[in-house]
Design a protein around this motif. Structure first.
Motif, PDB file in Angstrom:
ATOM      1  N   THR A  48      10.671  24.086  -9.534  1.00 44.94           N
ATOM      2  CA  THR A  48      10.821  25.128  -8.519  1.00 44.94           C
ATOM      3  C   THR A  48      12.286  25.349  -8.171  1.00 44.94           C
ATOM      4  O   THR A  48      12.740  26.486  -8.000  1.00 44.94           O
ATOM      5  CB  THR A  48      10.021  24.781  -7.255  1.00 44.94           C
ATOM      6  OG1 THR A  48       8.632  24.744  -7.581  1.00 44.94           O
ATOM      7  CG2 THR A  48      10.250  25.810  -6.158  1.00 44.94           C
TER       8      THR A  48
ATOM      9  N   THR B  32       3.392  29.201  -8.765  1.00 41.65           N
ATOM     10  CA  THR B  32       3.515  27.748  -8.805  1.00 41.65           C
ATOM     11  C   THR B  32       2.684  27.082  -7.713  1.00 41.65           C
ATOM     12  O   THR B  32       2.445  27.656  -6.644  1.00 41.65           O
ATOM     13  CB  THR B  32       4.985  27.309  -8.642  1.00 41.65           C
ATOM     14  OG1 THR B  32       5.439  27.680  -7.337  1.00 41.65           O
ATOM     15  CG2 THR B  32       5.866  27.962  -9.694  1.00 41.65           C
ATOM     16  N   GLU B  33       2.260  25.849  -8.000  1.00 44.86           N
ATOM     17  CA  GLU B  33       1.519  25.066  -7.014  1.00 44.86           C
ATOM     18  C   GLU B  33       2.363  24.811  -5.774  1.00 44.86           C
ATOM     19  O   GLU B  33       1.855  24.838  -4.645  1.00 44.86           O
ATOM     20  CB  GLU B  33       1.082  23.729  -7.639  1.00 44.86           C
ATOM     21  CG  GLU B  33       0.032  23.855  -8.729  1.00 44.86           C
ATOM     22  CD  GLU B  33      -1.323  24.240  -8.176  1.00 44.86           C
ATOM     23  OE1 GLU B  33      -1.543  24.065  -6.962  1.00 44.86           O
ATOM     24  OE2 GLU B  33      -2.161  24.733  -8.954  1.00 44.86           O
ATOM     25  N   GLU B  34       3.653  24.564  -5.985  1.00 41.59           N
ATOM     26  CA  GLU B  34       4.522  24.277  -4.837  1.00 41.59           C
ATOM     27  C   GLU B  34       4.588  25.455  -3.891  1.00 41.59           C
ATOM     28  O   GLU B  34       4.566  25.290  -2.670  1.00 41.59           O
ATOM     29  CB  GLU B  34       5.929  23.914  -5.331  1.00 41.59           C
ATOM     30  CG  GLU B  34       6.015  22.562  -6.008  1.00 41.59           C
ATOM     31  CD  GLU B  34       7.409  22.286  -6.533  1.00 41.59           C
ATOM     32  OE1 GLU B  34       8.250  21.838  -5.740  1.00 41.59           O
ATOM     33  OE2 GLU B  34       7.658  22.533  -7.727  1.00 41.59           O
ATOM     34  N   THR B  35       4.687  26.686  -4.447  1.00 35.62           N
ATOM     35  CA  THR B  35       4.750  27.864  -3.591  1.00 35.62           C
ATOM     36  C   THR B  35       3.448  28.068  -2.848  1.00 35.62           C
ATOM     37  O   THR B  35       3.427  28.439  -1.664  1.00 35.62           O
ATOM     38  CB  THR B  35       5.094  29.109  -4.423  1.00 35.62           C
ATOM     39  OG1 THR B  35       6.404  28.954  -4.978  1.00 35.62           O
ATOM     40  CG2 THR B  35       5.064  30.374  -3.572  1.00 35.62           C
ATOM     41  N   ARG B  36       2.317  27.826  -3.521  1.00 35.83           N
ATOM     42  CA  ARG B  36       1.024  27.992  -2.854  1.00 35.83           C
ATOM     43  C   ARG B  36       0.848  27.015  -1.690  1.00 35.83           C
ATOM     44  O   ARG B  36       0.065  27.267  -0.773  1.00 35.83           O
ATOM     45  CB  ARG B  36      -0.107  27.823  -3.865  1.00 35.83           C
ATOM     46  CG  ARG B  36      -0.264  29.032  -4.787  1.00 35.83           C
ATOM     47  CD  ARG B  36      -1.648  29.048  -5.420  1.00 35.83           C
ATOM     48  NE  ARG B  36      -1.754  28.069  -6.496  1.00 35.83           N
ATOM     49  CZ  ARG B  36      -1.509  28.335  -7.780  1.00 35.83           C
ATOM     50  NH1 ARG B  36      -1.127  29.553  -8.146  1.00 35.83           N
ATOM     51  NH2 ARG B  36      -1.632  27.403  -8.697  1.00 35.83           N
ATOM     52  N   ALA B  37       1.596  25.917  -1.729  1.00 33.68           N
ATOM     53  CA  ALA B  37       1.515  24.938  -0.642  1.00 33.68           C
ATOM     54  C   ALA B  37       2.475  25.250   0.509  1.00 33.68           C
ATOM     55  O   ALA B  37       2.420  24.598   1.551  1.00 33.68           O
ATOM     56  CB  ALA B  37       1.816  23.541  -1.192  1.00 33.68           C
ATOM     57  N   GLU B  38       3.329  26.246   0.320  1.00 38.12           N
ATOM     58  CA  GLU B  38       4.298  26.621   1.347  1.00 38.12           C
ATOM     59  C   GLU B  38       3.634  27.478   2.427  1.00 38.12           C
ATOM     60  O   GLU B  38       2.559  28.042   2.222  1.00 38.12           O
ATOM     61  CB  GLU B  38       5.462  27.395   0.716  1.00 38.12           C
ATOM     62  CG  GLU B  38       6.346  26.584  -0.208  1.00 38.12           C
ATOM     63  CD  GLU B  38       7.257  25.625   0.540  1.00 38.12           C
ATOM     64  OE1 GLU B  38       7.325  25.723   1.783  1.00 38.12           O
ATOM     65  OE2 GLU B  38       7.883  24.773  -0.115  1.00 38.12           O
TER      66      GLU B  38
ATOM     67  N   GLU C  96       2.644  30.640   4.811  1.00 35.49           N
ATOM     68  CA  GLU C  96       2.378  32.036   4.472  1.00 35.49           C
ATOM     69  C   GLU C  96       3.631  32.897   4.644  1.00 35.49           C
ATOM     70  O   GLU C  96       3.862  33.835   3.880  1.00 35.49           O
ATOM     71  CB  GLU C  96       1.236  32.578   5.340  1.00 35.49           C
ATOM     72  CG  GLU C  96       1.044  34.089   5.285  1.00 35.49           C
ATOM     73  CD  GLU C  96       0.768  34.621   3.882  1.00 35.49           C
ATOM     74  OE1 GLU C  96       1.021  35.814   3.644  1.00 35.49           O
ATOM     75  OE2 GLU C  96       0.317  33.832   3.015  1.00 35.49           O
TER      76      GLU C  96
ATOM     77  N   ARG D  14       5.612  32.741   1.477  1.00 34.72           N
ATOM     78  CA  ARG D  14       4.989  33.495   0.384  1.00 34.72           C
ATOM     79  C   ARG D  14       5.100  35.000   0.613  1.00 34.72           C
ATOM     80  O   ARG D  14       5.267  35.766  -0.335  1.00 34.72           O
ATOM     81  CB  ARG D  14       3.522  33.072   0.223  1.00 34.72           C
ATOM     82  CG  ARG D  14       3.351  31.592  -0.125  1.00 34.72           C
ATOM     83  CD  ARG D  14       1.957  31.295  -0.653  1.00 34.72           C
ATOM     84  NE  ARG D  14       0.914  31.676   0.278  1.00 34.72           N
ATOM     85  CZ  ARG D  14       0.468  30.893   1.257  1.00 34.72           C
ATOM     86  NH1 ARG D  14       1.011  29.684   1.437  1.00 34.72           N
ATOM     87  NH2 ARG D  14      -0.499  31.299   2.055  1.00 34.72           N
TER      88      ARG D  14
END
Length: 334
Positions: free
Chosen positions: A201, A251-257, A259, A262
């Motif tokens: 990332t 990315t998984e990392e962005t989905r965990a950030e 809202e 994002r």
């Protein structure tokens, strides 16, 4: 006369003791104040100390030739981008990769940089991309920690280089750094890699920032290929920027950030899509004026990047780890 001899011997012993402890005598010559340098191919160069220059990314043979002509022997990148080892090698320059972020210079990185400016063949050129933010902070903390410049010169160095005050973590590192104990620095074991391993990332963010910088140069050239960068195709750079936002969103990392993070990426992705479509259409209509929406799309991307930095990327290191207490930028002398 005996008293004078004993007094002289005592002063000599005191000076030697101070030097051995890593502290110069009070009347020791102060190094020249940091100063900006004139350079044709190096962005924002600042001579921090006779051994250390801070600046921006050296691009192409002309820039590395200029480094060699300045006497530089070692180049240290604190940017995440992969160093140009091949061109540096053509001019006999060693490359070391010690990247850090905009949120500050971590203590272990300060220690490594101090070791580098103390022991690697110099002069040393420390660079980030533009030479305004991360490299002045790295050079300031390294030189203070190594005892090359006094602590009170660190923050003025950042101001001289044009470091934005919004990068609170970088200023905090410069404010807090103190000289390292000389014995600690001598015994410190540090690896100096040519290319550091960067998390995926972080690597994607670095690529995004560099592509965005290309689009800003294109905008400044009236949305045409910049005269000093003939390799840049405006529509293609907009495509690359849009793809970089798209890949980050996957990315998984962005989905965990959060809202909010994002949402900034999604808005920027759409603005980059607008840029790409507008630039492609304009290229197919010679003589037409640039599409009206280009400026607004570019403003959206720039504003979102700034907001992301303030809210998510530039939070000082000690605030990110508030529960653990403030983290000093480098170990102080004992």
């Amino acid at each position: 006369m005996r008293h004078l001899l004993f007094a002289s011997a005592g002063l000599a012993f005191l000076a030697a003791a101070l030097l051995a402890a890593g502290e110069p005598p009070a009347d020791a010559a102060r190094p020249p104040a940091p100063e900006k340098l004139e350079a044709e191919h190096l962005p924002n160069p600042v001579r921090v100390h006779p051994r250390v220059i801070s600046g921006g990314l050296p691009e192409g043979e002309a820039a590395f030739r200029e480094l060699r002509d300045l006497g530089v022997r070692t180049v240290i990148s604190v940017d995440g981008m992969t160093p140009d080892l091949e061109t540096a090698g053509q001019f006999g320059l060693r490359y070391v990769h010690l990247p850090h972020g905009y949120d500050g210079v971590p203590a272990d990185r300060v220690n490594a940089l101090a070791k580098a400016v103390s022991e690697l063949e110099g002069p040393v050129y420390i660079h980030c991309h533009h030479g305004k933010h991360r490299s002045p902070a790295a050079a300031a903390t390294a030189c203070v920690a190594a005892g090359l410049i006094p602590p009170e010169d660190a923050v003025p160095l950042l101001k001289l280089a044009g470091t934005s005050p919004k990068y609170r973590g970088l200023y905090r590192s410069a404010e807090r750094v103190r000289p390292l104990d000389r014995a600690f620095l001598e015994e410190l074991a540090v690896e100096f890699p040519e290319k550091a391993e960067i998390p995926p990332t972080a690597e994607a963010m670095i690529a995004l920032e560099h592509t965005h910088a290309h689009l800003q140069a294109i905008e400044a050239a009236g949305w045409r290929t910049p005269p000093d960068h003939p390799d840049l195709d405006p529509a293609h750079e907009a495509l690359l920027l849009r793809e970089r936002f798209t890949e980050l969103l996957r990315t998984e990392e962005t989905r965990a950030e959060p809202e909010a993070y994002r949402r900034l990426l999604r808005e920027s992705e759409q603005a980059a899509r607008t840029l790409e479509a507008g630039l492609r259409g304009w290229a197919a209509a010679p003589g037409a004026a640039p599409p009206a929406g280009l400026g607004a799309a570019a403003e959206t991307i720039a504003a979102n990047c700034a907001a992301c930095h303030v809210r998510f990327r530039d939070v000082p290191l000690d605030e990110k780890a508030a529960d653990a207490g403030p983290e000093p930028a480098g170990r102080e002398s004992e």
